[in-house]
Design a protein around this motif. Structure first.
Motif, PDB file in Angstrom:
ATOM      1  N   UNK A   1      83.335  66.072 -40.298  1.00  0.00           N
ATOM      2  CA  UNK A   1      84.157  65.055 -40.570  1.00  0.00           C
ATOM      3  C   UNK A   1      84.704  64.702 -42.253  1.00  0.00           C
ATOM      4  N   UNK A   2      86.051  64.852 -42.452  1.00  0.00           N
ATOM      5  CA  UNK A   2      86.394  64.494 -43.922  1.00  0.00           C
ATOM      6  C   UNK A   2      86.169  63.241 -44.281  1.00  0.00           C
ATOM      7  N   UNK A   3      86.748  62.543 -43.297  1.00  0.00           N
ATOM      8  CA  UNK A   3      86.873  60.958 -43.343  1.00  0.00           C
ATOM      9  C   UNK A   3      85.435  60.186 -43.234  1.00  0.00           C
ATOM     10  N   UNK A   4      84.650  60.630 -42.296  1.00  0.00           N
ATOM     11  CA  UNK A   4      83.362  60.168 -42.274  1.00  0.00           C
ATOM     12  C   UNK A   4      82.357  61.266 -42.346  1.00  0.00           C
TER      13      UNK A   4
ATOM     14  N   UNK B   1      87.542  63.590 -32.155  1.00  0.00           N
ATOM     15  CA  UNK B   1      86.736  62.497 -32.054  1.00  0.00           C
ATOM     16  C   UNK B   1      85.488  62.851 -33.047  1.00  0.00           C
ATOM     17  N   UNK B   2      84.875  61.957 -33.517  1.00  0.00           N
ATOM     18  CA  UNK B   2      84.065  62.047 -34.753  1.00  0.00           C
ATOM     19  C   UNK B   2      82.538  61.594 -34.159  1.00  0.00           C
ATOM     20  N   UNK B   3      81.584  62.274 -34.235  1.00  0.00           N
ATOM     21  CA  UNK B   3      80.269  61.748 -33.603  1.00  0.00           C
ATOM     22  C   UNK B   3      79.232  61.955 -34.715  1.00  0.00           C
ATOM     23  N   UNK B   4      78.561  60.837 -34.591  1.00  0.00           N
ATOM     24  CA  UNK B   4      77.283  60.778 -35.593  1.00  0.00           C
ATOM     25  C   UNK B   4      76.263  61.301 -35.099  1.00  0.00           C
ATOM     26  N   UNK B   5      74.899  61.301 -35.989  1.00  0.00           N
ATOM     27  CA  UNK B   5      73.925  62.013 -35.363  1.00  0.00           C
ATOM     28  C   UNK B   5      73.033  61.246 -34.273  1.00  0.00           C
ATOM     29  N   UNK B   6      73.404  60.224 -33.945  1.00  0.00           N
ATOM     30  CA  UNK B   6      73.003  59.570 -32.451  1.00  0.00           C
ATOM     31  C   UNK B   6      73.779  59.498 -31.591  1.00  0.00           C
ATOM     32  N   UNK B   7      74.828  60.318 -31.623  1.00  0.00           N
ATOM     33  CA  UNK B   7      75.868  60.653 -30.371  1.00  0.00           C
ATOM     34  C   UNK B   7      76.945  59.484 -30.305  1.00  0.00           C
ATOM     35  N   UNK B   8      76.974  58.779 -31.286  1.00  0.00           N
ATOM     36  CA  UNK B   8      78.031  57.354 -31.296  1.00  0.00           C
ATOM     37  C   UNK B   8      79.457  58.030 -31.522  1.00  0.00           C
ATOM     38  N   UNK B   9      80.414  58.065 -30.823  1.00  0.00           N
ATOM     39  CA  UNK B   9      81.730  58.654 -30.722  1.00  0.00           C
ATOM     40  C   UNK B   9      82.877  57.776 -31.125  1.00  0.00           C
ATOM     41  N   UNK B  10      83.752  57.882 -32.089  1.00  0.00           N
ATOM     42  CA  UNK B  10      84.712  57.383 -32.438  1.00  0.00           C
ATOM     43  C   UNK B  10      85.933  57.883 -32.555  1.00  0.00           C
TER      44      UNK B  10
ATOM     45  N   UNK C   1      89.197  59.653 -34.380  1.00  0.00           N
ATOM     46  CA  UNK C   1      89.440  60.164 -35.633  1.00  0.00           C
ATOM     47  C   UNK C   1      90.788  60.775 -35.557  1.00  0.00           C
ATOM     48  N   UNK C   2      91.640  60.061 -35.375  1.00  0.00           N
ATOM     49  CA  UNK C   2      93.431  60.470 -35.198  1.00  0.00           C
ATOM     50  C   UNK C   2      93.690  61.223 -36.544  1.00  0.00           C
ATOM     51  N   UNK C   3      93.337  60.747 -37.763  1.00  0.00           N
ATOM     52  CA  UNK C   3      94.101  61.308 -38.926  1.00  0.00           C
ATOM     53  C   UNK C   3      92.787  62.326 -39.585  1.00  0.00           C
ATOM     54  N   UNK C   4      91.868  62.524 -38.995  1.00  0.00           N
ATOM     55  CA  UNK C   4      90.840  63.375 -39.617  1.00  0.00           C
ATOM     56  C   UNK C   4      91.211  64.711 -39.663  1.00  0.00           C
ATOM     57  N   UNK C   5      90.466  65.374 -40.575  1.00  0.00           N
ATOM     58  CA  UNK C   5      90.477  66.881 -40.588  1.00  0.00           C
ATOM     59  C   UNK C   5      89.049  67.441 -40.701  1.00  0.00           C
ATOM     60  N   UNK C   6      88.682  68.742 -40.285  1.00  0.00           N
ATOM     61  CA  UNK C   6      87.354  69.456 -40.442  1.00  0.00           C
ATOM     62  C   UNK C   6      87.069  69.953 -41.674  1.00  0.00           C
ATOM     63  N   UNK C   7      85.760  70.090 -42.313  1.00  0.00           N
ATOM     64  CA  UNK C   7      85.493  70.513 -43.208  1.00  0.00           C
ATOM     65  C   UNK C   7      84.167  71.488 -43.120  1.00  0.00           C
ATOM     66  N   UNK C   8      84.226  72.444 -43.730  1.00  0.00           N
ATOM     67  CA  UNK C   8      83.078  73.588 -43.754  1.00  0.00           C
ATOM     68  C   UNK C   8      82.631  73.980 -45.146  1.00  0.00           C
TER      69      UNK C   8
END
Length: 292
Positions: A236-239, A258-267, A269-276
């Protein structure tokens, strides 16, 4: 280690595998299917399985091994070697043979140049596609010392030697883990765990994250209440501490992010973009298989 709950549908489908005749999303061109069904890019996984005979796949093999754009069952930006899977089955069964075939992926080198990640894919080819199995192991190589370590997912169909899993041993299962990105400083690696069943439209992604500092591997996915199929996009670029998926129900045209953290918490992510991040070494997936 975070471990998603197993999906009961895998067990339910076991008895019906011989009745499911069409290979999993085995389309020559996903874009053509999308045009035919008038669905958006994120809705392509909603298309019905596309039937194609082994003879047709075999005759297309020379072209498939030269394609720069790889087919992916979920139209992922980080495709698995689906061309190789289908072509291998067609070529082996056309000769009346069966057994194991192997493929080694290209390497993904960390930004600091210390590690390379790559995958060994194993296909147990059976005369019936729905009885074949595809598994994989991802390796991390220390480029200075040559030391190797293996990374495995803890998702429902993962062939994890540390956990007994009857669902992973079912005929027809596909579980392919491929590296897609390092973190900017190279302390974490993100991999795509694609899971599905041959001859069905059941397929989804998980994110597998290895933390170098903590020496910990985590497997995460969006909250299951939000979707039937998920596609991993990247960090996630935003998070930056989260991974980004697009996910939704089959048949819907607009799949949310959807943005997911290492514990599986999901929020959301409407305006987010992926990064690699990271450098890929070797050519694309296509080409002769690697025998290990």
């Amino acid at each position: 280690m975070s471990k998603p709950k197993p999906r009961s549908r895998w067990s339910c489908l076991r008895a019906y595998l011989p009745l499911l005749a069409a290979p999993l999303l085995m389309a020559p061109k996903l874009s053509a299917i999308a045009d035919t069904n008038k669905v958006s890019r994120v809705a392509r996984p909603a298309t019905v399985p596309f039937a194609q005979s082994s003879k047709e796949v075999q005759s297309a093999a020379p072209d498939m091994t030269q394609q720069l754009v790889q087919i992916d069952p979920l139209d992922s930006p980080h495709p698995i070697p689906w061309n190789w899977v289908m072509t291998t089955h067609a070529e082996v069964t056309a000769k009346g043979a069966s057994g194991l075939r192997y493929y080694r992926s290209q390497s993904l080198v960390s930004p600091d140049g210390q590690y390379a990640a790559y995958t060994r894919i194993q296909m147990d080819v059976q005369p019936e596609l729905y009885r074949s199995r595809v598994t994989s192991v991802m390796f991390l190589e220390n480029l200075k010392t040559g030391d190797l370590r293996t990374i495995t997912a803890s998702s429902p169909l993962a062939d994890n030697p540390l956990a007994a899993n009857e669902e992973a041993d079912m005929p027809g299962t596909i579980a392919i883990l491929i590296p897609i990105s390092w973190s900017p400083d190279g302390d974490r690696i993100l991999a795509r765990q694609f899971e599905g069943l041959f001859s069905t439209s059941d397929a989804s992604d998980y994110a597998v994250i290895w933390d170098r500092k903590l020496n910990r591997t985590s497997t995460v996915a969006p909250d299951r209440s939000q979707y039937s199929t998920a596609v991993l996009l990247g960090w996630s670029r935003t998070n930056p501490g989260r991974v980004l998926f697009r996910a939704g129900e089959l048949g819907e045209e607009n799949w949310p992010l959807w943005a997911v953290d290492i514990n599986g918490q999901t929020i959301a992510a409407t305006e987010d973009k992926p990064a690699v991040f990271g450098q890929r070494v070797n050519n694309v997936w296509a080409g002769p298989q690697a025998r290990w």
